[in-house]
Structures are given as C-alpha cells and as structure tokens.
Design a protein around this motif. Structure first.
Motif, PDB file in Angstrom:
ATOM      1  N   ASN A  75     -25.446  71.470 -93.162  1.00 27.95           N
ATOM      2  CA  ASN A  75     -24.372  70.646 -93.711  1.00 27.95           C
ATOM      3  C   ASN A  75     -23.061  71.422 -93.808  1.00 27.95           C
ATOM      4  OD1 ASN A  75     -25.168  67.994 -93.926  1.00 27.95           O
ATOM      5  ND2 ASN A  75     -24.814  67.895 -96.127  1.00 27.95           N
ATOM      6  N   GLY A  76     -22.835  72.280 -92.816  1.00 31.29           N
ATOM      7  CA  GLY A  76     -21.599  73.045 -92.746  1.00 31.29           C
ATOM      8  C   GLY A  76     -21.572  74.286 -93.599  1.00 31.29           C
ATOM      9  N   ARG A  77     -22.632  74.544 -94.374  1.00 30.67           N
ATOM     10  CA  ARG A  77     -22.688  75.722 -95.238  1.00 30.67           C
ATOM     11  C   ARG A  77     -23.605  76.770 -94.613  1.00 30.67           C
ATOM     12  NH1 ARG A  77     -21.456  74.143-100.905  1.00 30.67           N
ATOM     13  NH2 ARG A  77     -20.867  71.934-100.869  1.00 30.67           N
ATOM     14  N   PRO A  78     -23.268  78.069 -94.744  1.00 31.32           N
ATOM     15  CA  PRO A  78     -24.128  79.099 -94.153  1.00 31.32           C
ATOM     16  C   PRO A  78     -25.469  79.202 -94.860  1.00 31.32           C
ATOM     17  CG  PRO A  78     -22.347  80.096 -95.422  1.00 31.32           C
ATOM     18  CD  PRO A  78     -22.054  78.633 -95.368  1.00 31.32           C
ATOM     19  N   ALA A  79     -26.538  79.176 -94.074  1.00 30.67           N
ATOM     20  CA  ALA A  79     -27.874  79.403 -94.606  1.00 30.67           C
ATOM     21  C   ALA A  79     -28.150  80.904 -94.621  1.00 30.67           C
ATOM     22  CB  ALA A  79     -28.904  78.681 -93.745  1.00 30.67           C
ATOM     23  N   PHE A  80     -29.197  81.297 -95.347  1.00 26.74           N
ATOM     24  CA  PHE A  80     -29.575  82.706 -95.449  1.00 26.74           C
ATOM     25  C   PHE A  80     -30.725  82.959 -94.487  1.00 26.74           C
ATOM     26  CE2 PHE A  80     -27.620  81.293 -99.317  1.00 26.74           C
ATOM     27  CZ  PHE A  80     -26.719  82.308 -99.603  1.00 26.74           C
ATOM     28  N   VAL A  81     -30.485  83.851 -93.532  1.00 29.89           N
ATOM     29  CA  VAL A  81     -31.414  84.033 -92.412  1.00 29.89           C
ATOM     30  C   VAL A  81     -32.336  85.223 -92.703  1.00 29.89           C
ATOM     31  CG1 VAL A  81     -31.621  84.349 -89.935  1.00 29.89           C
ATOM     32  CG2 VAL A  81     -29.625  83.159 -90.868  1.00 29.89           C
ATOM     33  N   TYR A  82     -33.653  84.950 -92.729  1.00 27.90           N
ATOM     34  CA  TYR A  82     -34.627  85.996 -93.076  1.00 27.90           C
ATOM     35  C   TYR A  82     -35.427  86.470 -91.867  1.00 27.90           C
ATOM     36  CZ  TYR A  82     -38.362  88.401 -95.588  1.00 27.90           C
ATOM     37  OH  TYR A  82     -39.241  89.340 -96.041  1.00 27.90           O
ATOM     38  N   PHE A  83     -35.758  85.544 -90.958  1.00 29.53           N
ATOM     39  CA  PHE A  83     -36.551  85.903 -89.776  1.00 29.53           C
ATOM     40  C   PHE A  83     -35.957  85.206 -88.570  1.00 29.53           C
ATOM     41  CE2 PHE A  83     -39.811  84.590 -86.718  1.00 29.53           C
ATOM     42  CZ  PHE A  83     -40.311  85.823 -86.330  1.00 29.53           C
ATOM     43  N   VAL A  84     -35.849  85.966 -87.463  1.00 28.73           N
ATOM     44  CA  VAL A  84     -35.344  85.382 -86.221  1.00 28.73           C
ATOM     45  C   VAL A  84     -36.307  85.674 -85.075  1.00 28.73           C
ATOM     46  CG1 VAL A  84     -32.922  85.518 -86.917  1.00 28.73           C
ATOM     47  CG2 VAL A  84     -33.931  87.419 -85.634  1.00 28.73           C
ATOM     48  N   VAL A  93     -32.300  77.490 -97.472  1.00 26.46           N
ATOM     49  CA  VAL A  93     -31.314  76.400 -97.440  1.00 26.46           C
ATOM     50  C   VAL A  93     -30.231  76.676 -98.481  1.00 26.46           C
ATOM     51  CG1 VAL A  93     -30.994  73.913 -97.726  1.00 26.46           C
ATOM     52  CG2 VAL A  93     -33.114  74.796 -96.713  1.00 26.46           C
ATOM     53  N   PRO A  94     -28.955  76.593 -98.112  1.00 28.61           N
ATOM     54  CA  PRO A  94     -27.883  76.854 -99.076  1.00 28.61           C
ATOM     55  C   PRO A  94     -27.799  75.762-100.142  1.00 28.61           C
ATOM     56  CG  PRO A  94     -26.969  76.033 -97.027  1.00 28.61           C
ATOM     57  CD  PRO A  94     -28.427  76.251 -96.782  1.00 28.61           C
ATOM     58  N   ASP A  95     -27.150  76.096-101.254  1.00 26.89           N
ATOM     59  CA  ASP A  95     -26.930  75.112-102.309  1.00 26.89           C
ATOM     60  C   ASP A  95     -25.995  74.014-101.815  1.00 26.89           C
ATOM     61  OD1 ASP A  95     -28.528  76.329-104.281  1.00 26.89           O
ATOM     62  OD2 ASP A  95     -26.934  77.765-104.736  1.00 26.89           O
ATOM     63  N   SER A 103     -27.092  67.917 -91.467  1.00 29.57           N
ATOM     64  CA  SER A 103     -26.910  68.487 -90.128  1.00 29.57           C
ATOM     65  C   SER A 103     -27.263  69.966 -90.128  1.00 29.57           C
ATOM     66  CB  SER A 103     -25.469  68.303 -89.666  1.00 29.57           C
ATOM     67  OG  SER A 103     -24.577  68.949 -90.557  1.00 29.57           O
ATOM     68  N   VAL A 104     -27.953  70.399 -89.085  1.00 28.83           N
ATOM     69  CA  VAL A 104     -28.341  71.806 -88.928  1.00 28.83           C
ATOM     70  C   VAL A 104     -27.878  72.274 -87.556  1.00 28.83           C
ATOM     71  CG1 VAL A 104     -30.261  73.447 -88.906  1.00 28.83           C
ATOM     72  CG2 VAL A 104     -30.376  71.405 -90.374  1.00 28.83           C
ATOM     73  N   GLN A 105     -27.248  73.453 -87.511  1.00 31.83           N
ATOM     74  CA  GLN A 105     -26.836  74.058 -86.248  1.00 31.83           C
ATOM     75  C   GLN A 105     -27.109  75.554 -86.269  1.00 31.83           C
ATOM     76  OE1 GLN A 105     -22.675  72.348 -85.791  1.00 31.83           O
ATOM     77  NE2 GLN A 105     -23.402  72.171 -83.674  1.00 31.83           N
ATOM     78  N   ASN A 114     -27.161  72.261 -80.423  1.00 30.59           N
ATOM     79  CA  ASN A 114     -27.059  70.841 -80.750  1.00 30.59           C
ATOM     80  C   ASN A 114     -27.063  70.666 -82.265  1.00 30.59           C
ATOM     81  OD1 ASN A 114     -29.850  71.825 -80.518  1.00 30.59           O
ATOM     82  ND2 ASN A 114     -30.449  69.735 -81.083  1.00 30.59           N
ATOM     83  N   VAL A 115     -26.584  69.529 -82.718  1.00 30.85           N
ATOM     84  CA  VAL A 115     -26.675  69.172 -84.137  1.00 30.85           C
ATOM     85  C   VAL A 115     -28.005  68.455 -84.357  1.00 30.85           C
ATOM     86  CG1 VAL A 115     -25.685  67.834 -86.025  1.00 30.85           C
ATOM     87  CG2 VAL A 115     -24.178  68.972 -84.377  1.00 30.85           C
ATOM     88  N   PHE A 116     -28.840  69.032 -85.254  1.00 32.95           N
ATOM     89  CA  PHE A 116     -30.140  68.434 -85.556  1.00 32.95           C
ATOM     90  C   PHE A 116     -30.064  67.842 -86.958  1.00 32.95           C
ATOM     91  CE2 PHE A 116     -34.473  68.124 -86.971  1.00 32.95           C
ATOM     92  CZ  PHE A 116     -35.187  67.783 -85.830  1.00 32.95           C
ATOM     93  N   THR A 117     -30.497  66.609 -87.116  1.00 35.77           N
ATOM     94  CA  THR A 117     -30.497  65.969 -88.430  1.00 35.77           C
ATOM     95  C   THR A 117     -31.854  66.150 -89.091  1.00 35.77           C
ATOM     96  OG1 THR A 117     -28.882  64.313 -87.718  1.00 35.77           O
ATOM     97  CG2 THR A 117     -30.150  63.822 -89.697  1.00 35.77           C
TER      98      THR A 117
END
Length: 251
Positions: A75-84, A93-95, A103-105, A114-117
């Motif tokens: 949703n336009g906010r940065p998520a916290f990435v732990y494993f790639v 998931v951010p607050d 939306s997830v990108q 792509n934008v995934f809903t």
C-alpha cells in the motif's frame, strides 16, 4: 563471416523484472495479512540472492526495509524484508489502517514488479508449524514438543495435561504498549485484544505476547485430556486459525 555472438544467460535471467504470483499469511500460508505480522510473497525473479537478514542488516532498532537489492512496498509503505530468494520473500507488513484489498510491489535492480492485490485483515491468527498439522511448540524448559520423530535429529515429547506450553503465532494485531511494525523490542508486549484457544474442544487458558517482529508467544495451559491428538484452534475477535491443527498429548 560474421563474428560469433555469445549470450550471457545468467545476466539475462538476472535482469528479468520481478513478478509476484501470491501474497499470503507468513505462518498459515492462507490469504489474510496483518499489519506488524509476517507475510510471504511468492513469484519469479524476486531477488538476485538467497539469504536471511542478520543483525548487520538491522537499522535503528528495526528490521531493514531493503535486503541486498530487494525492497517491498505494501500500500505504498515500505515493508520490512527478512528473507529473500528468487521465488520467495518473507516480510513484515508495515503499519497501515487499510483493511481489504491492498497493493503489493517488489523492486529489484532489474526494476519494479506487477501490482499484486492482497487481502488484509485486522486479525488473521496463524501458528508457525513443524509439519502441516503439528505446530511449532516447546515445553517450558525449551525442549521440543510434538510426536516423536517429527523433527529430524531432535527429540520431541508430547504435552502433558495441565502443563503450560509455548506456541508461536502471527497475525494477532496490536499490543499494549503499541510496538511499531518491524521494531526489535527487548520486552515482551501483551496483546491489546485477548486471544482464546480450545484444545480437544475444551477451552484452554492462554496468554499472548509479542516477542519479535511479527512473532507472538502463546503460553497455553493444556486441558485435562486423554492421550492422543487433540484439535487445536485459536480465536481473536471472531477470527479463527485454520482447521486441522493438532496437539499431541500423553500422560
């Protein structure tokens, strides 16, 4: 004649745009992600490396919002990435107060996906698992809990009636005091909304605490039940964990 042309297939594959094919709860692997909790993103070309975040990646007391060249926005906010990895990402998931479709990108060196809903809920209780039916659990002394042989090269013991055991969950929402998503806190924070549990159809006393980003520890007292597998279920504010979870009990 014409000169020979050699294609570097690795660099061509590495430059492919990331593609998201799924976003699910990071413990139950079902639709329904929650602010401050784990989500698993699946797809193609999601990262150029495969690794887990370490303390060197943490920033200002929080998990990092970028790991190697991979970043995620929800949703336009940065998520916290732990494993790639190329096929899977595990993120917090951010607050964000939005409930419903979000939306997830994913962004890598190659570009933006792509934008995934995905579906977002206030609560989506899910237990981390040893197997598809037995949850990750430990006894009060830290030893593994479950039927014998479910963890390779480890000793597991069933739960005893009236014993307090520890389970680990995600998707249980806010705490008191409120802990921001991704924050690595040194103090266990109690749930803002109480979680309830049943084992073998009987109510079980349970207390929940956030102990790590997206990870809640549940201290559950096993009801007085006979030996065997008992159905286990969590509930919080009307949202329930998946059916089919079992707790092995032996006197």
């Amino acid at each position: 004649g014409l000169p020979a042309v050699t294609f570097n297939l690795k660099s061509i594959a590495g430059s492919a745009l990331p593609t998201i094919t799924g976003v699910v709860n990071g413990a139950g692997f079902l639709p329904g992600v929650v602010s401050g909790s784990w989500a698993t993103i699946t797809g193609l070309n999601l990262a150029l490396t495969t690794r887990t975040s370490g303390t060197d990646d943490f920033s200002a007391g929080s998990l990092s919002t970028k790991l190697d060249s991979t970043a995620v926005t929800i949703n336009g906010r940065p998520a916290f990435v732990y494993f790639v990895s190329p096929a899977q990402l595990n993120v917090i998931v951010p607050d964000d107060a939005t409930i419903g479709g979000i939306s997830v990108q994913v962004t890598t060196q190659a570009g933006i996906s792509n934008v995934f809903t995905a579906a977002k809920a206030t609560f989506a209780p899910a237990l981390f698992m040893y197997t598809p039916v037995y949850p990750a659990a430990v006894h009060a002394d830290g030893s593994y809990l479950g039927p014998p042989g479910i963890i390779l090269d480890a000793t597991t013991r069933p739960a005893k009636p009236k014993e307090i055991i520890l389970l680990f969950a995600t998707g249980l929402g806010d705490t008191i005091p409120l802990v921001a998503a991704g924050t690595i806190s040194t103090n266990a924070a109690p749930l803002a909304v109480p979680v309830t549990a049943t084992v073998g159809g009987l109510p079980a006393d349970v207390k929940g605490y956030l102990i790590y980003p997206g990870v809640y520890q549940l201290n559950l007292t096993v009801p007085d039940l006979p030996d065997g597998d008992a159905a286990l279920q969590l509930s919080i504010a009307g949202s329930r964990s998946a059916d089919g979870l079992l707790l092995r009990i032996s006197r």
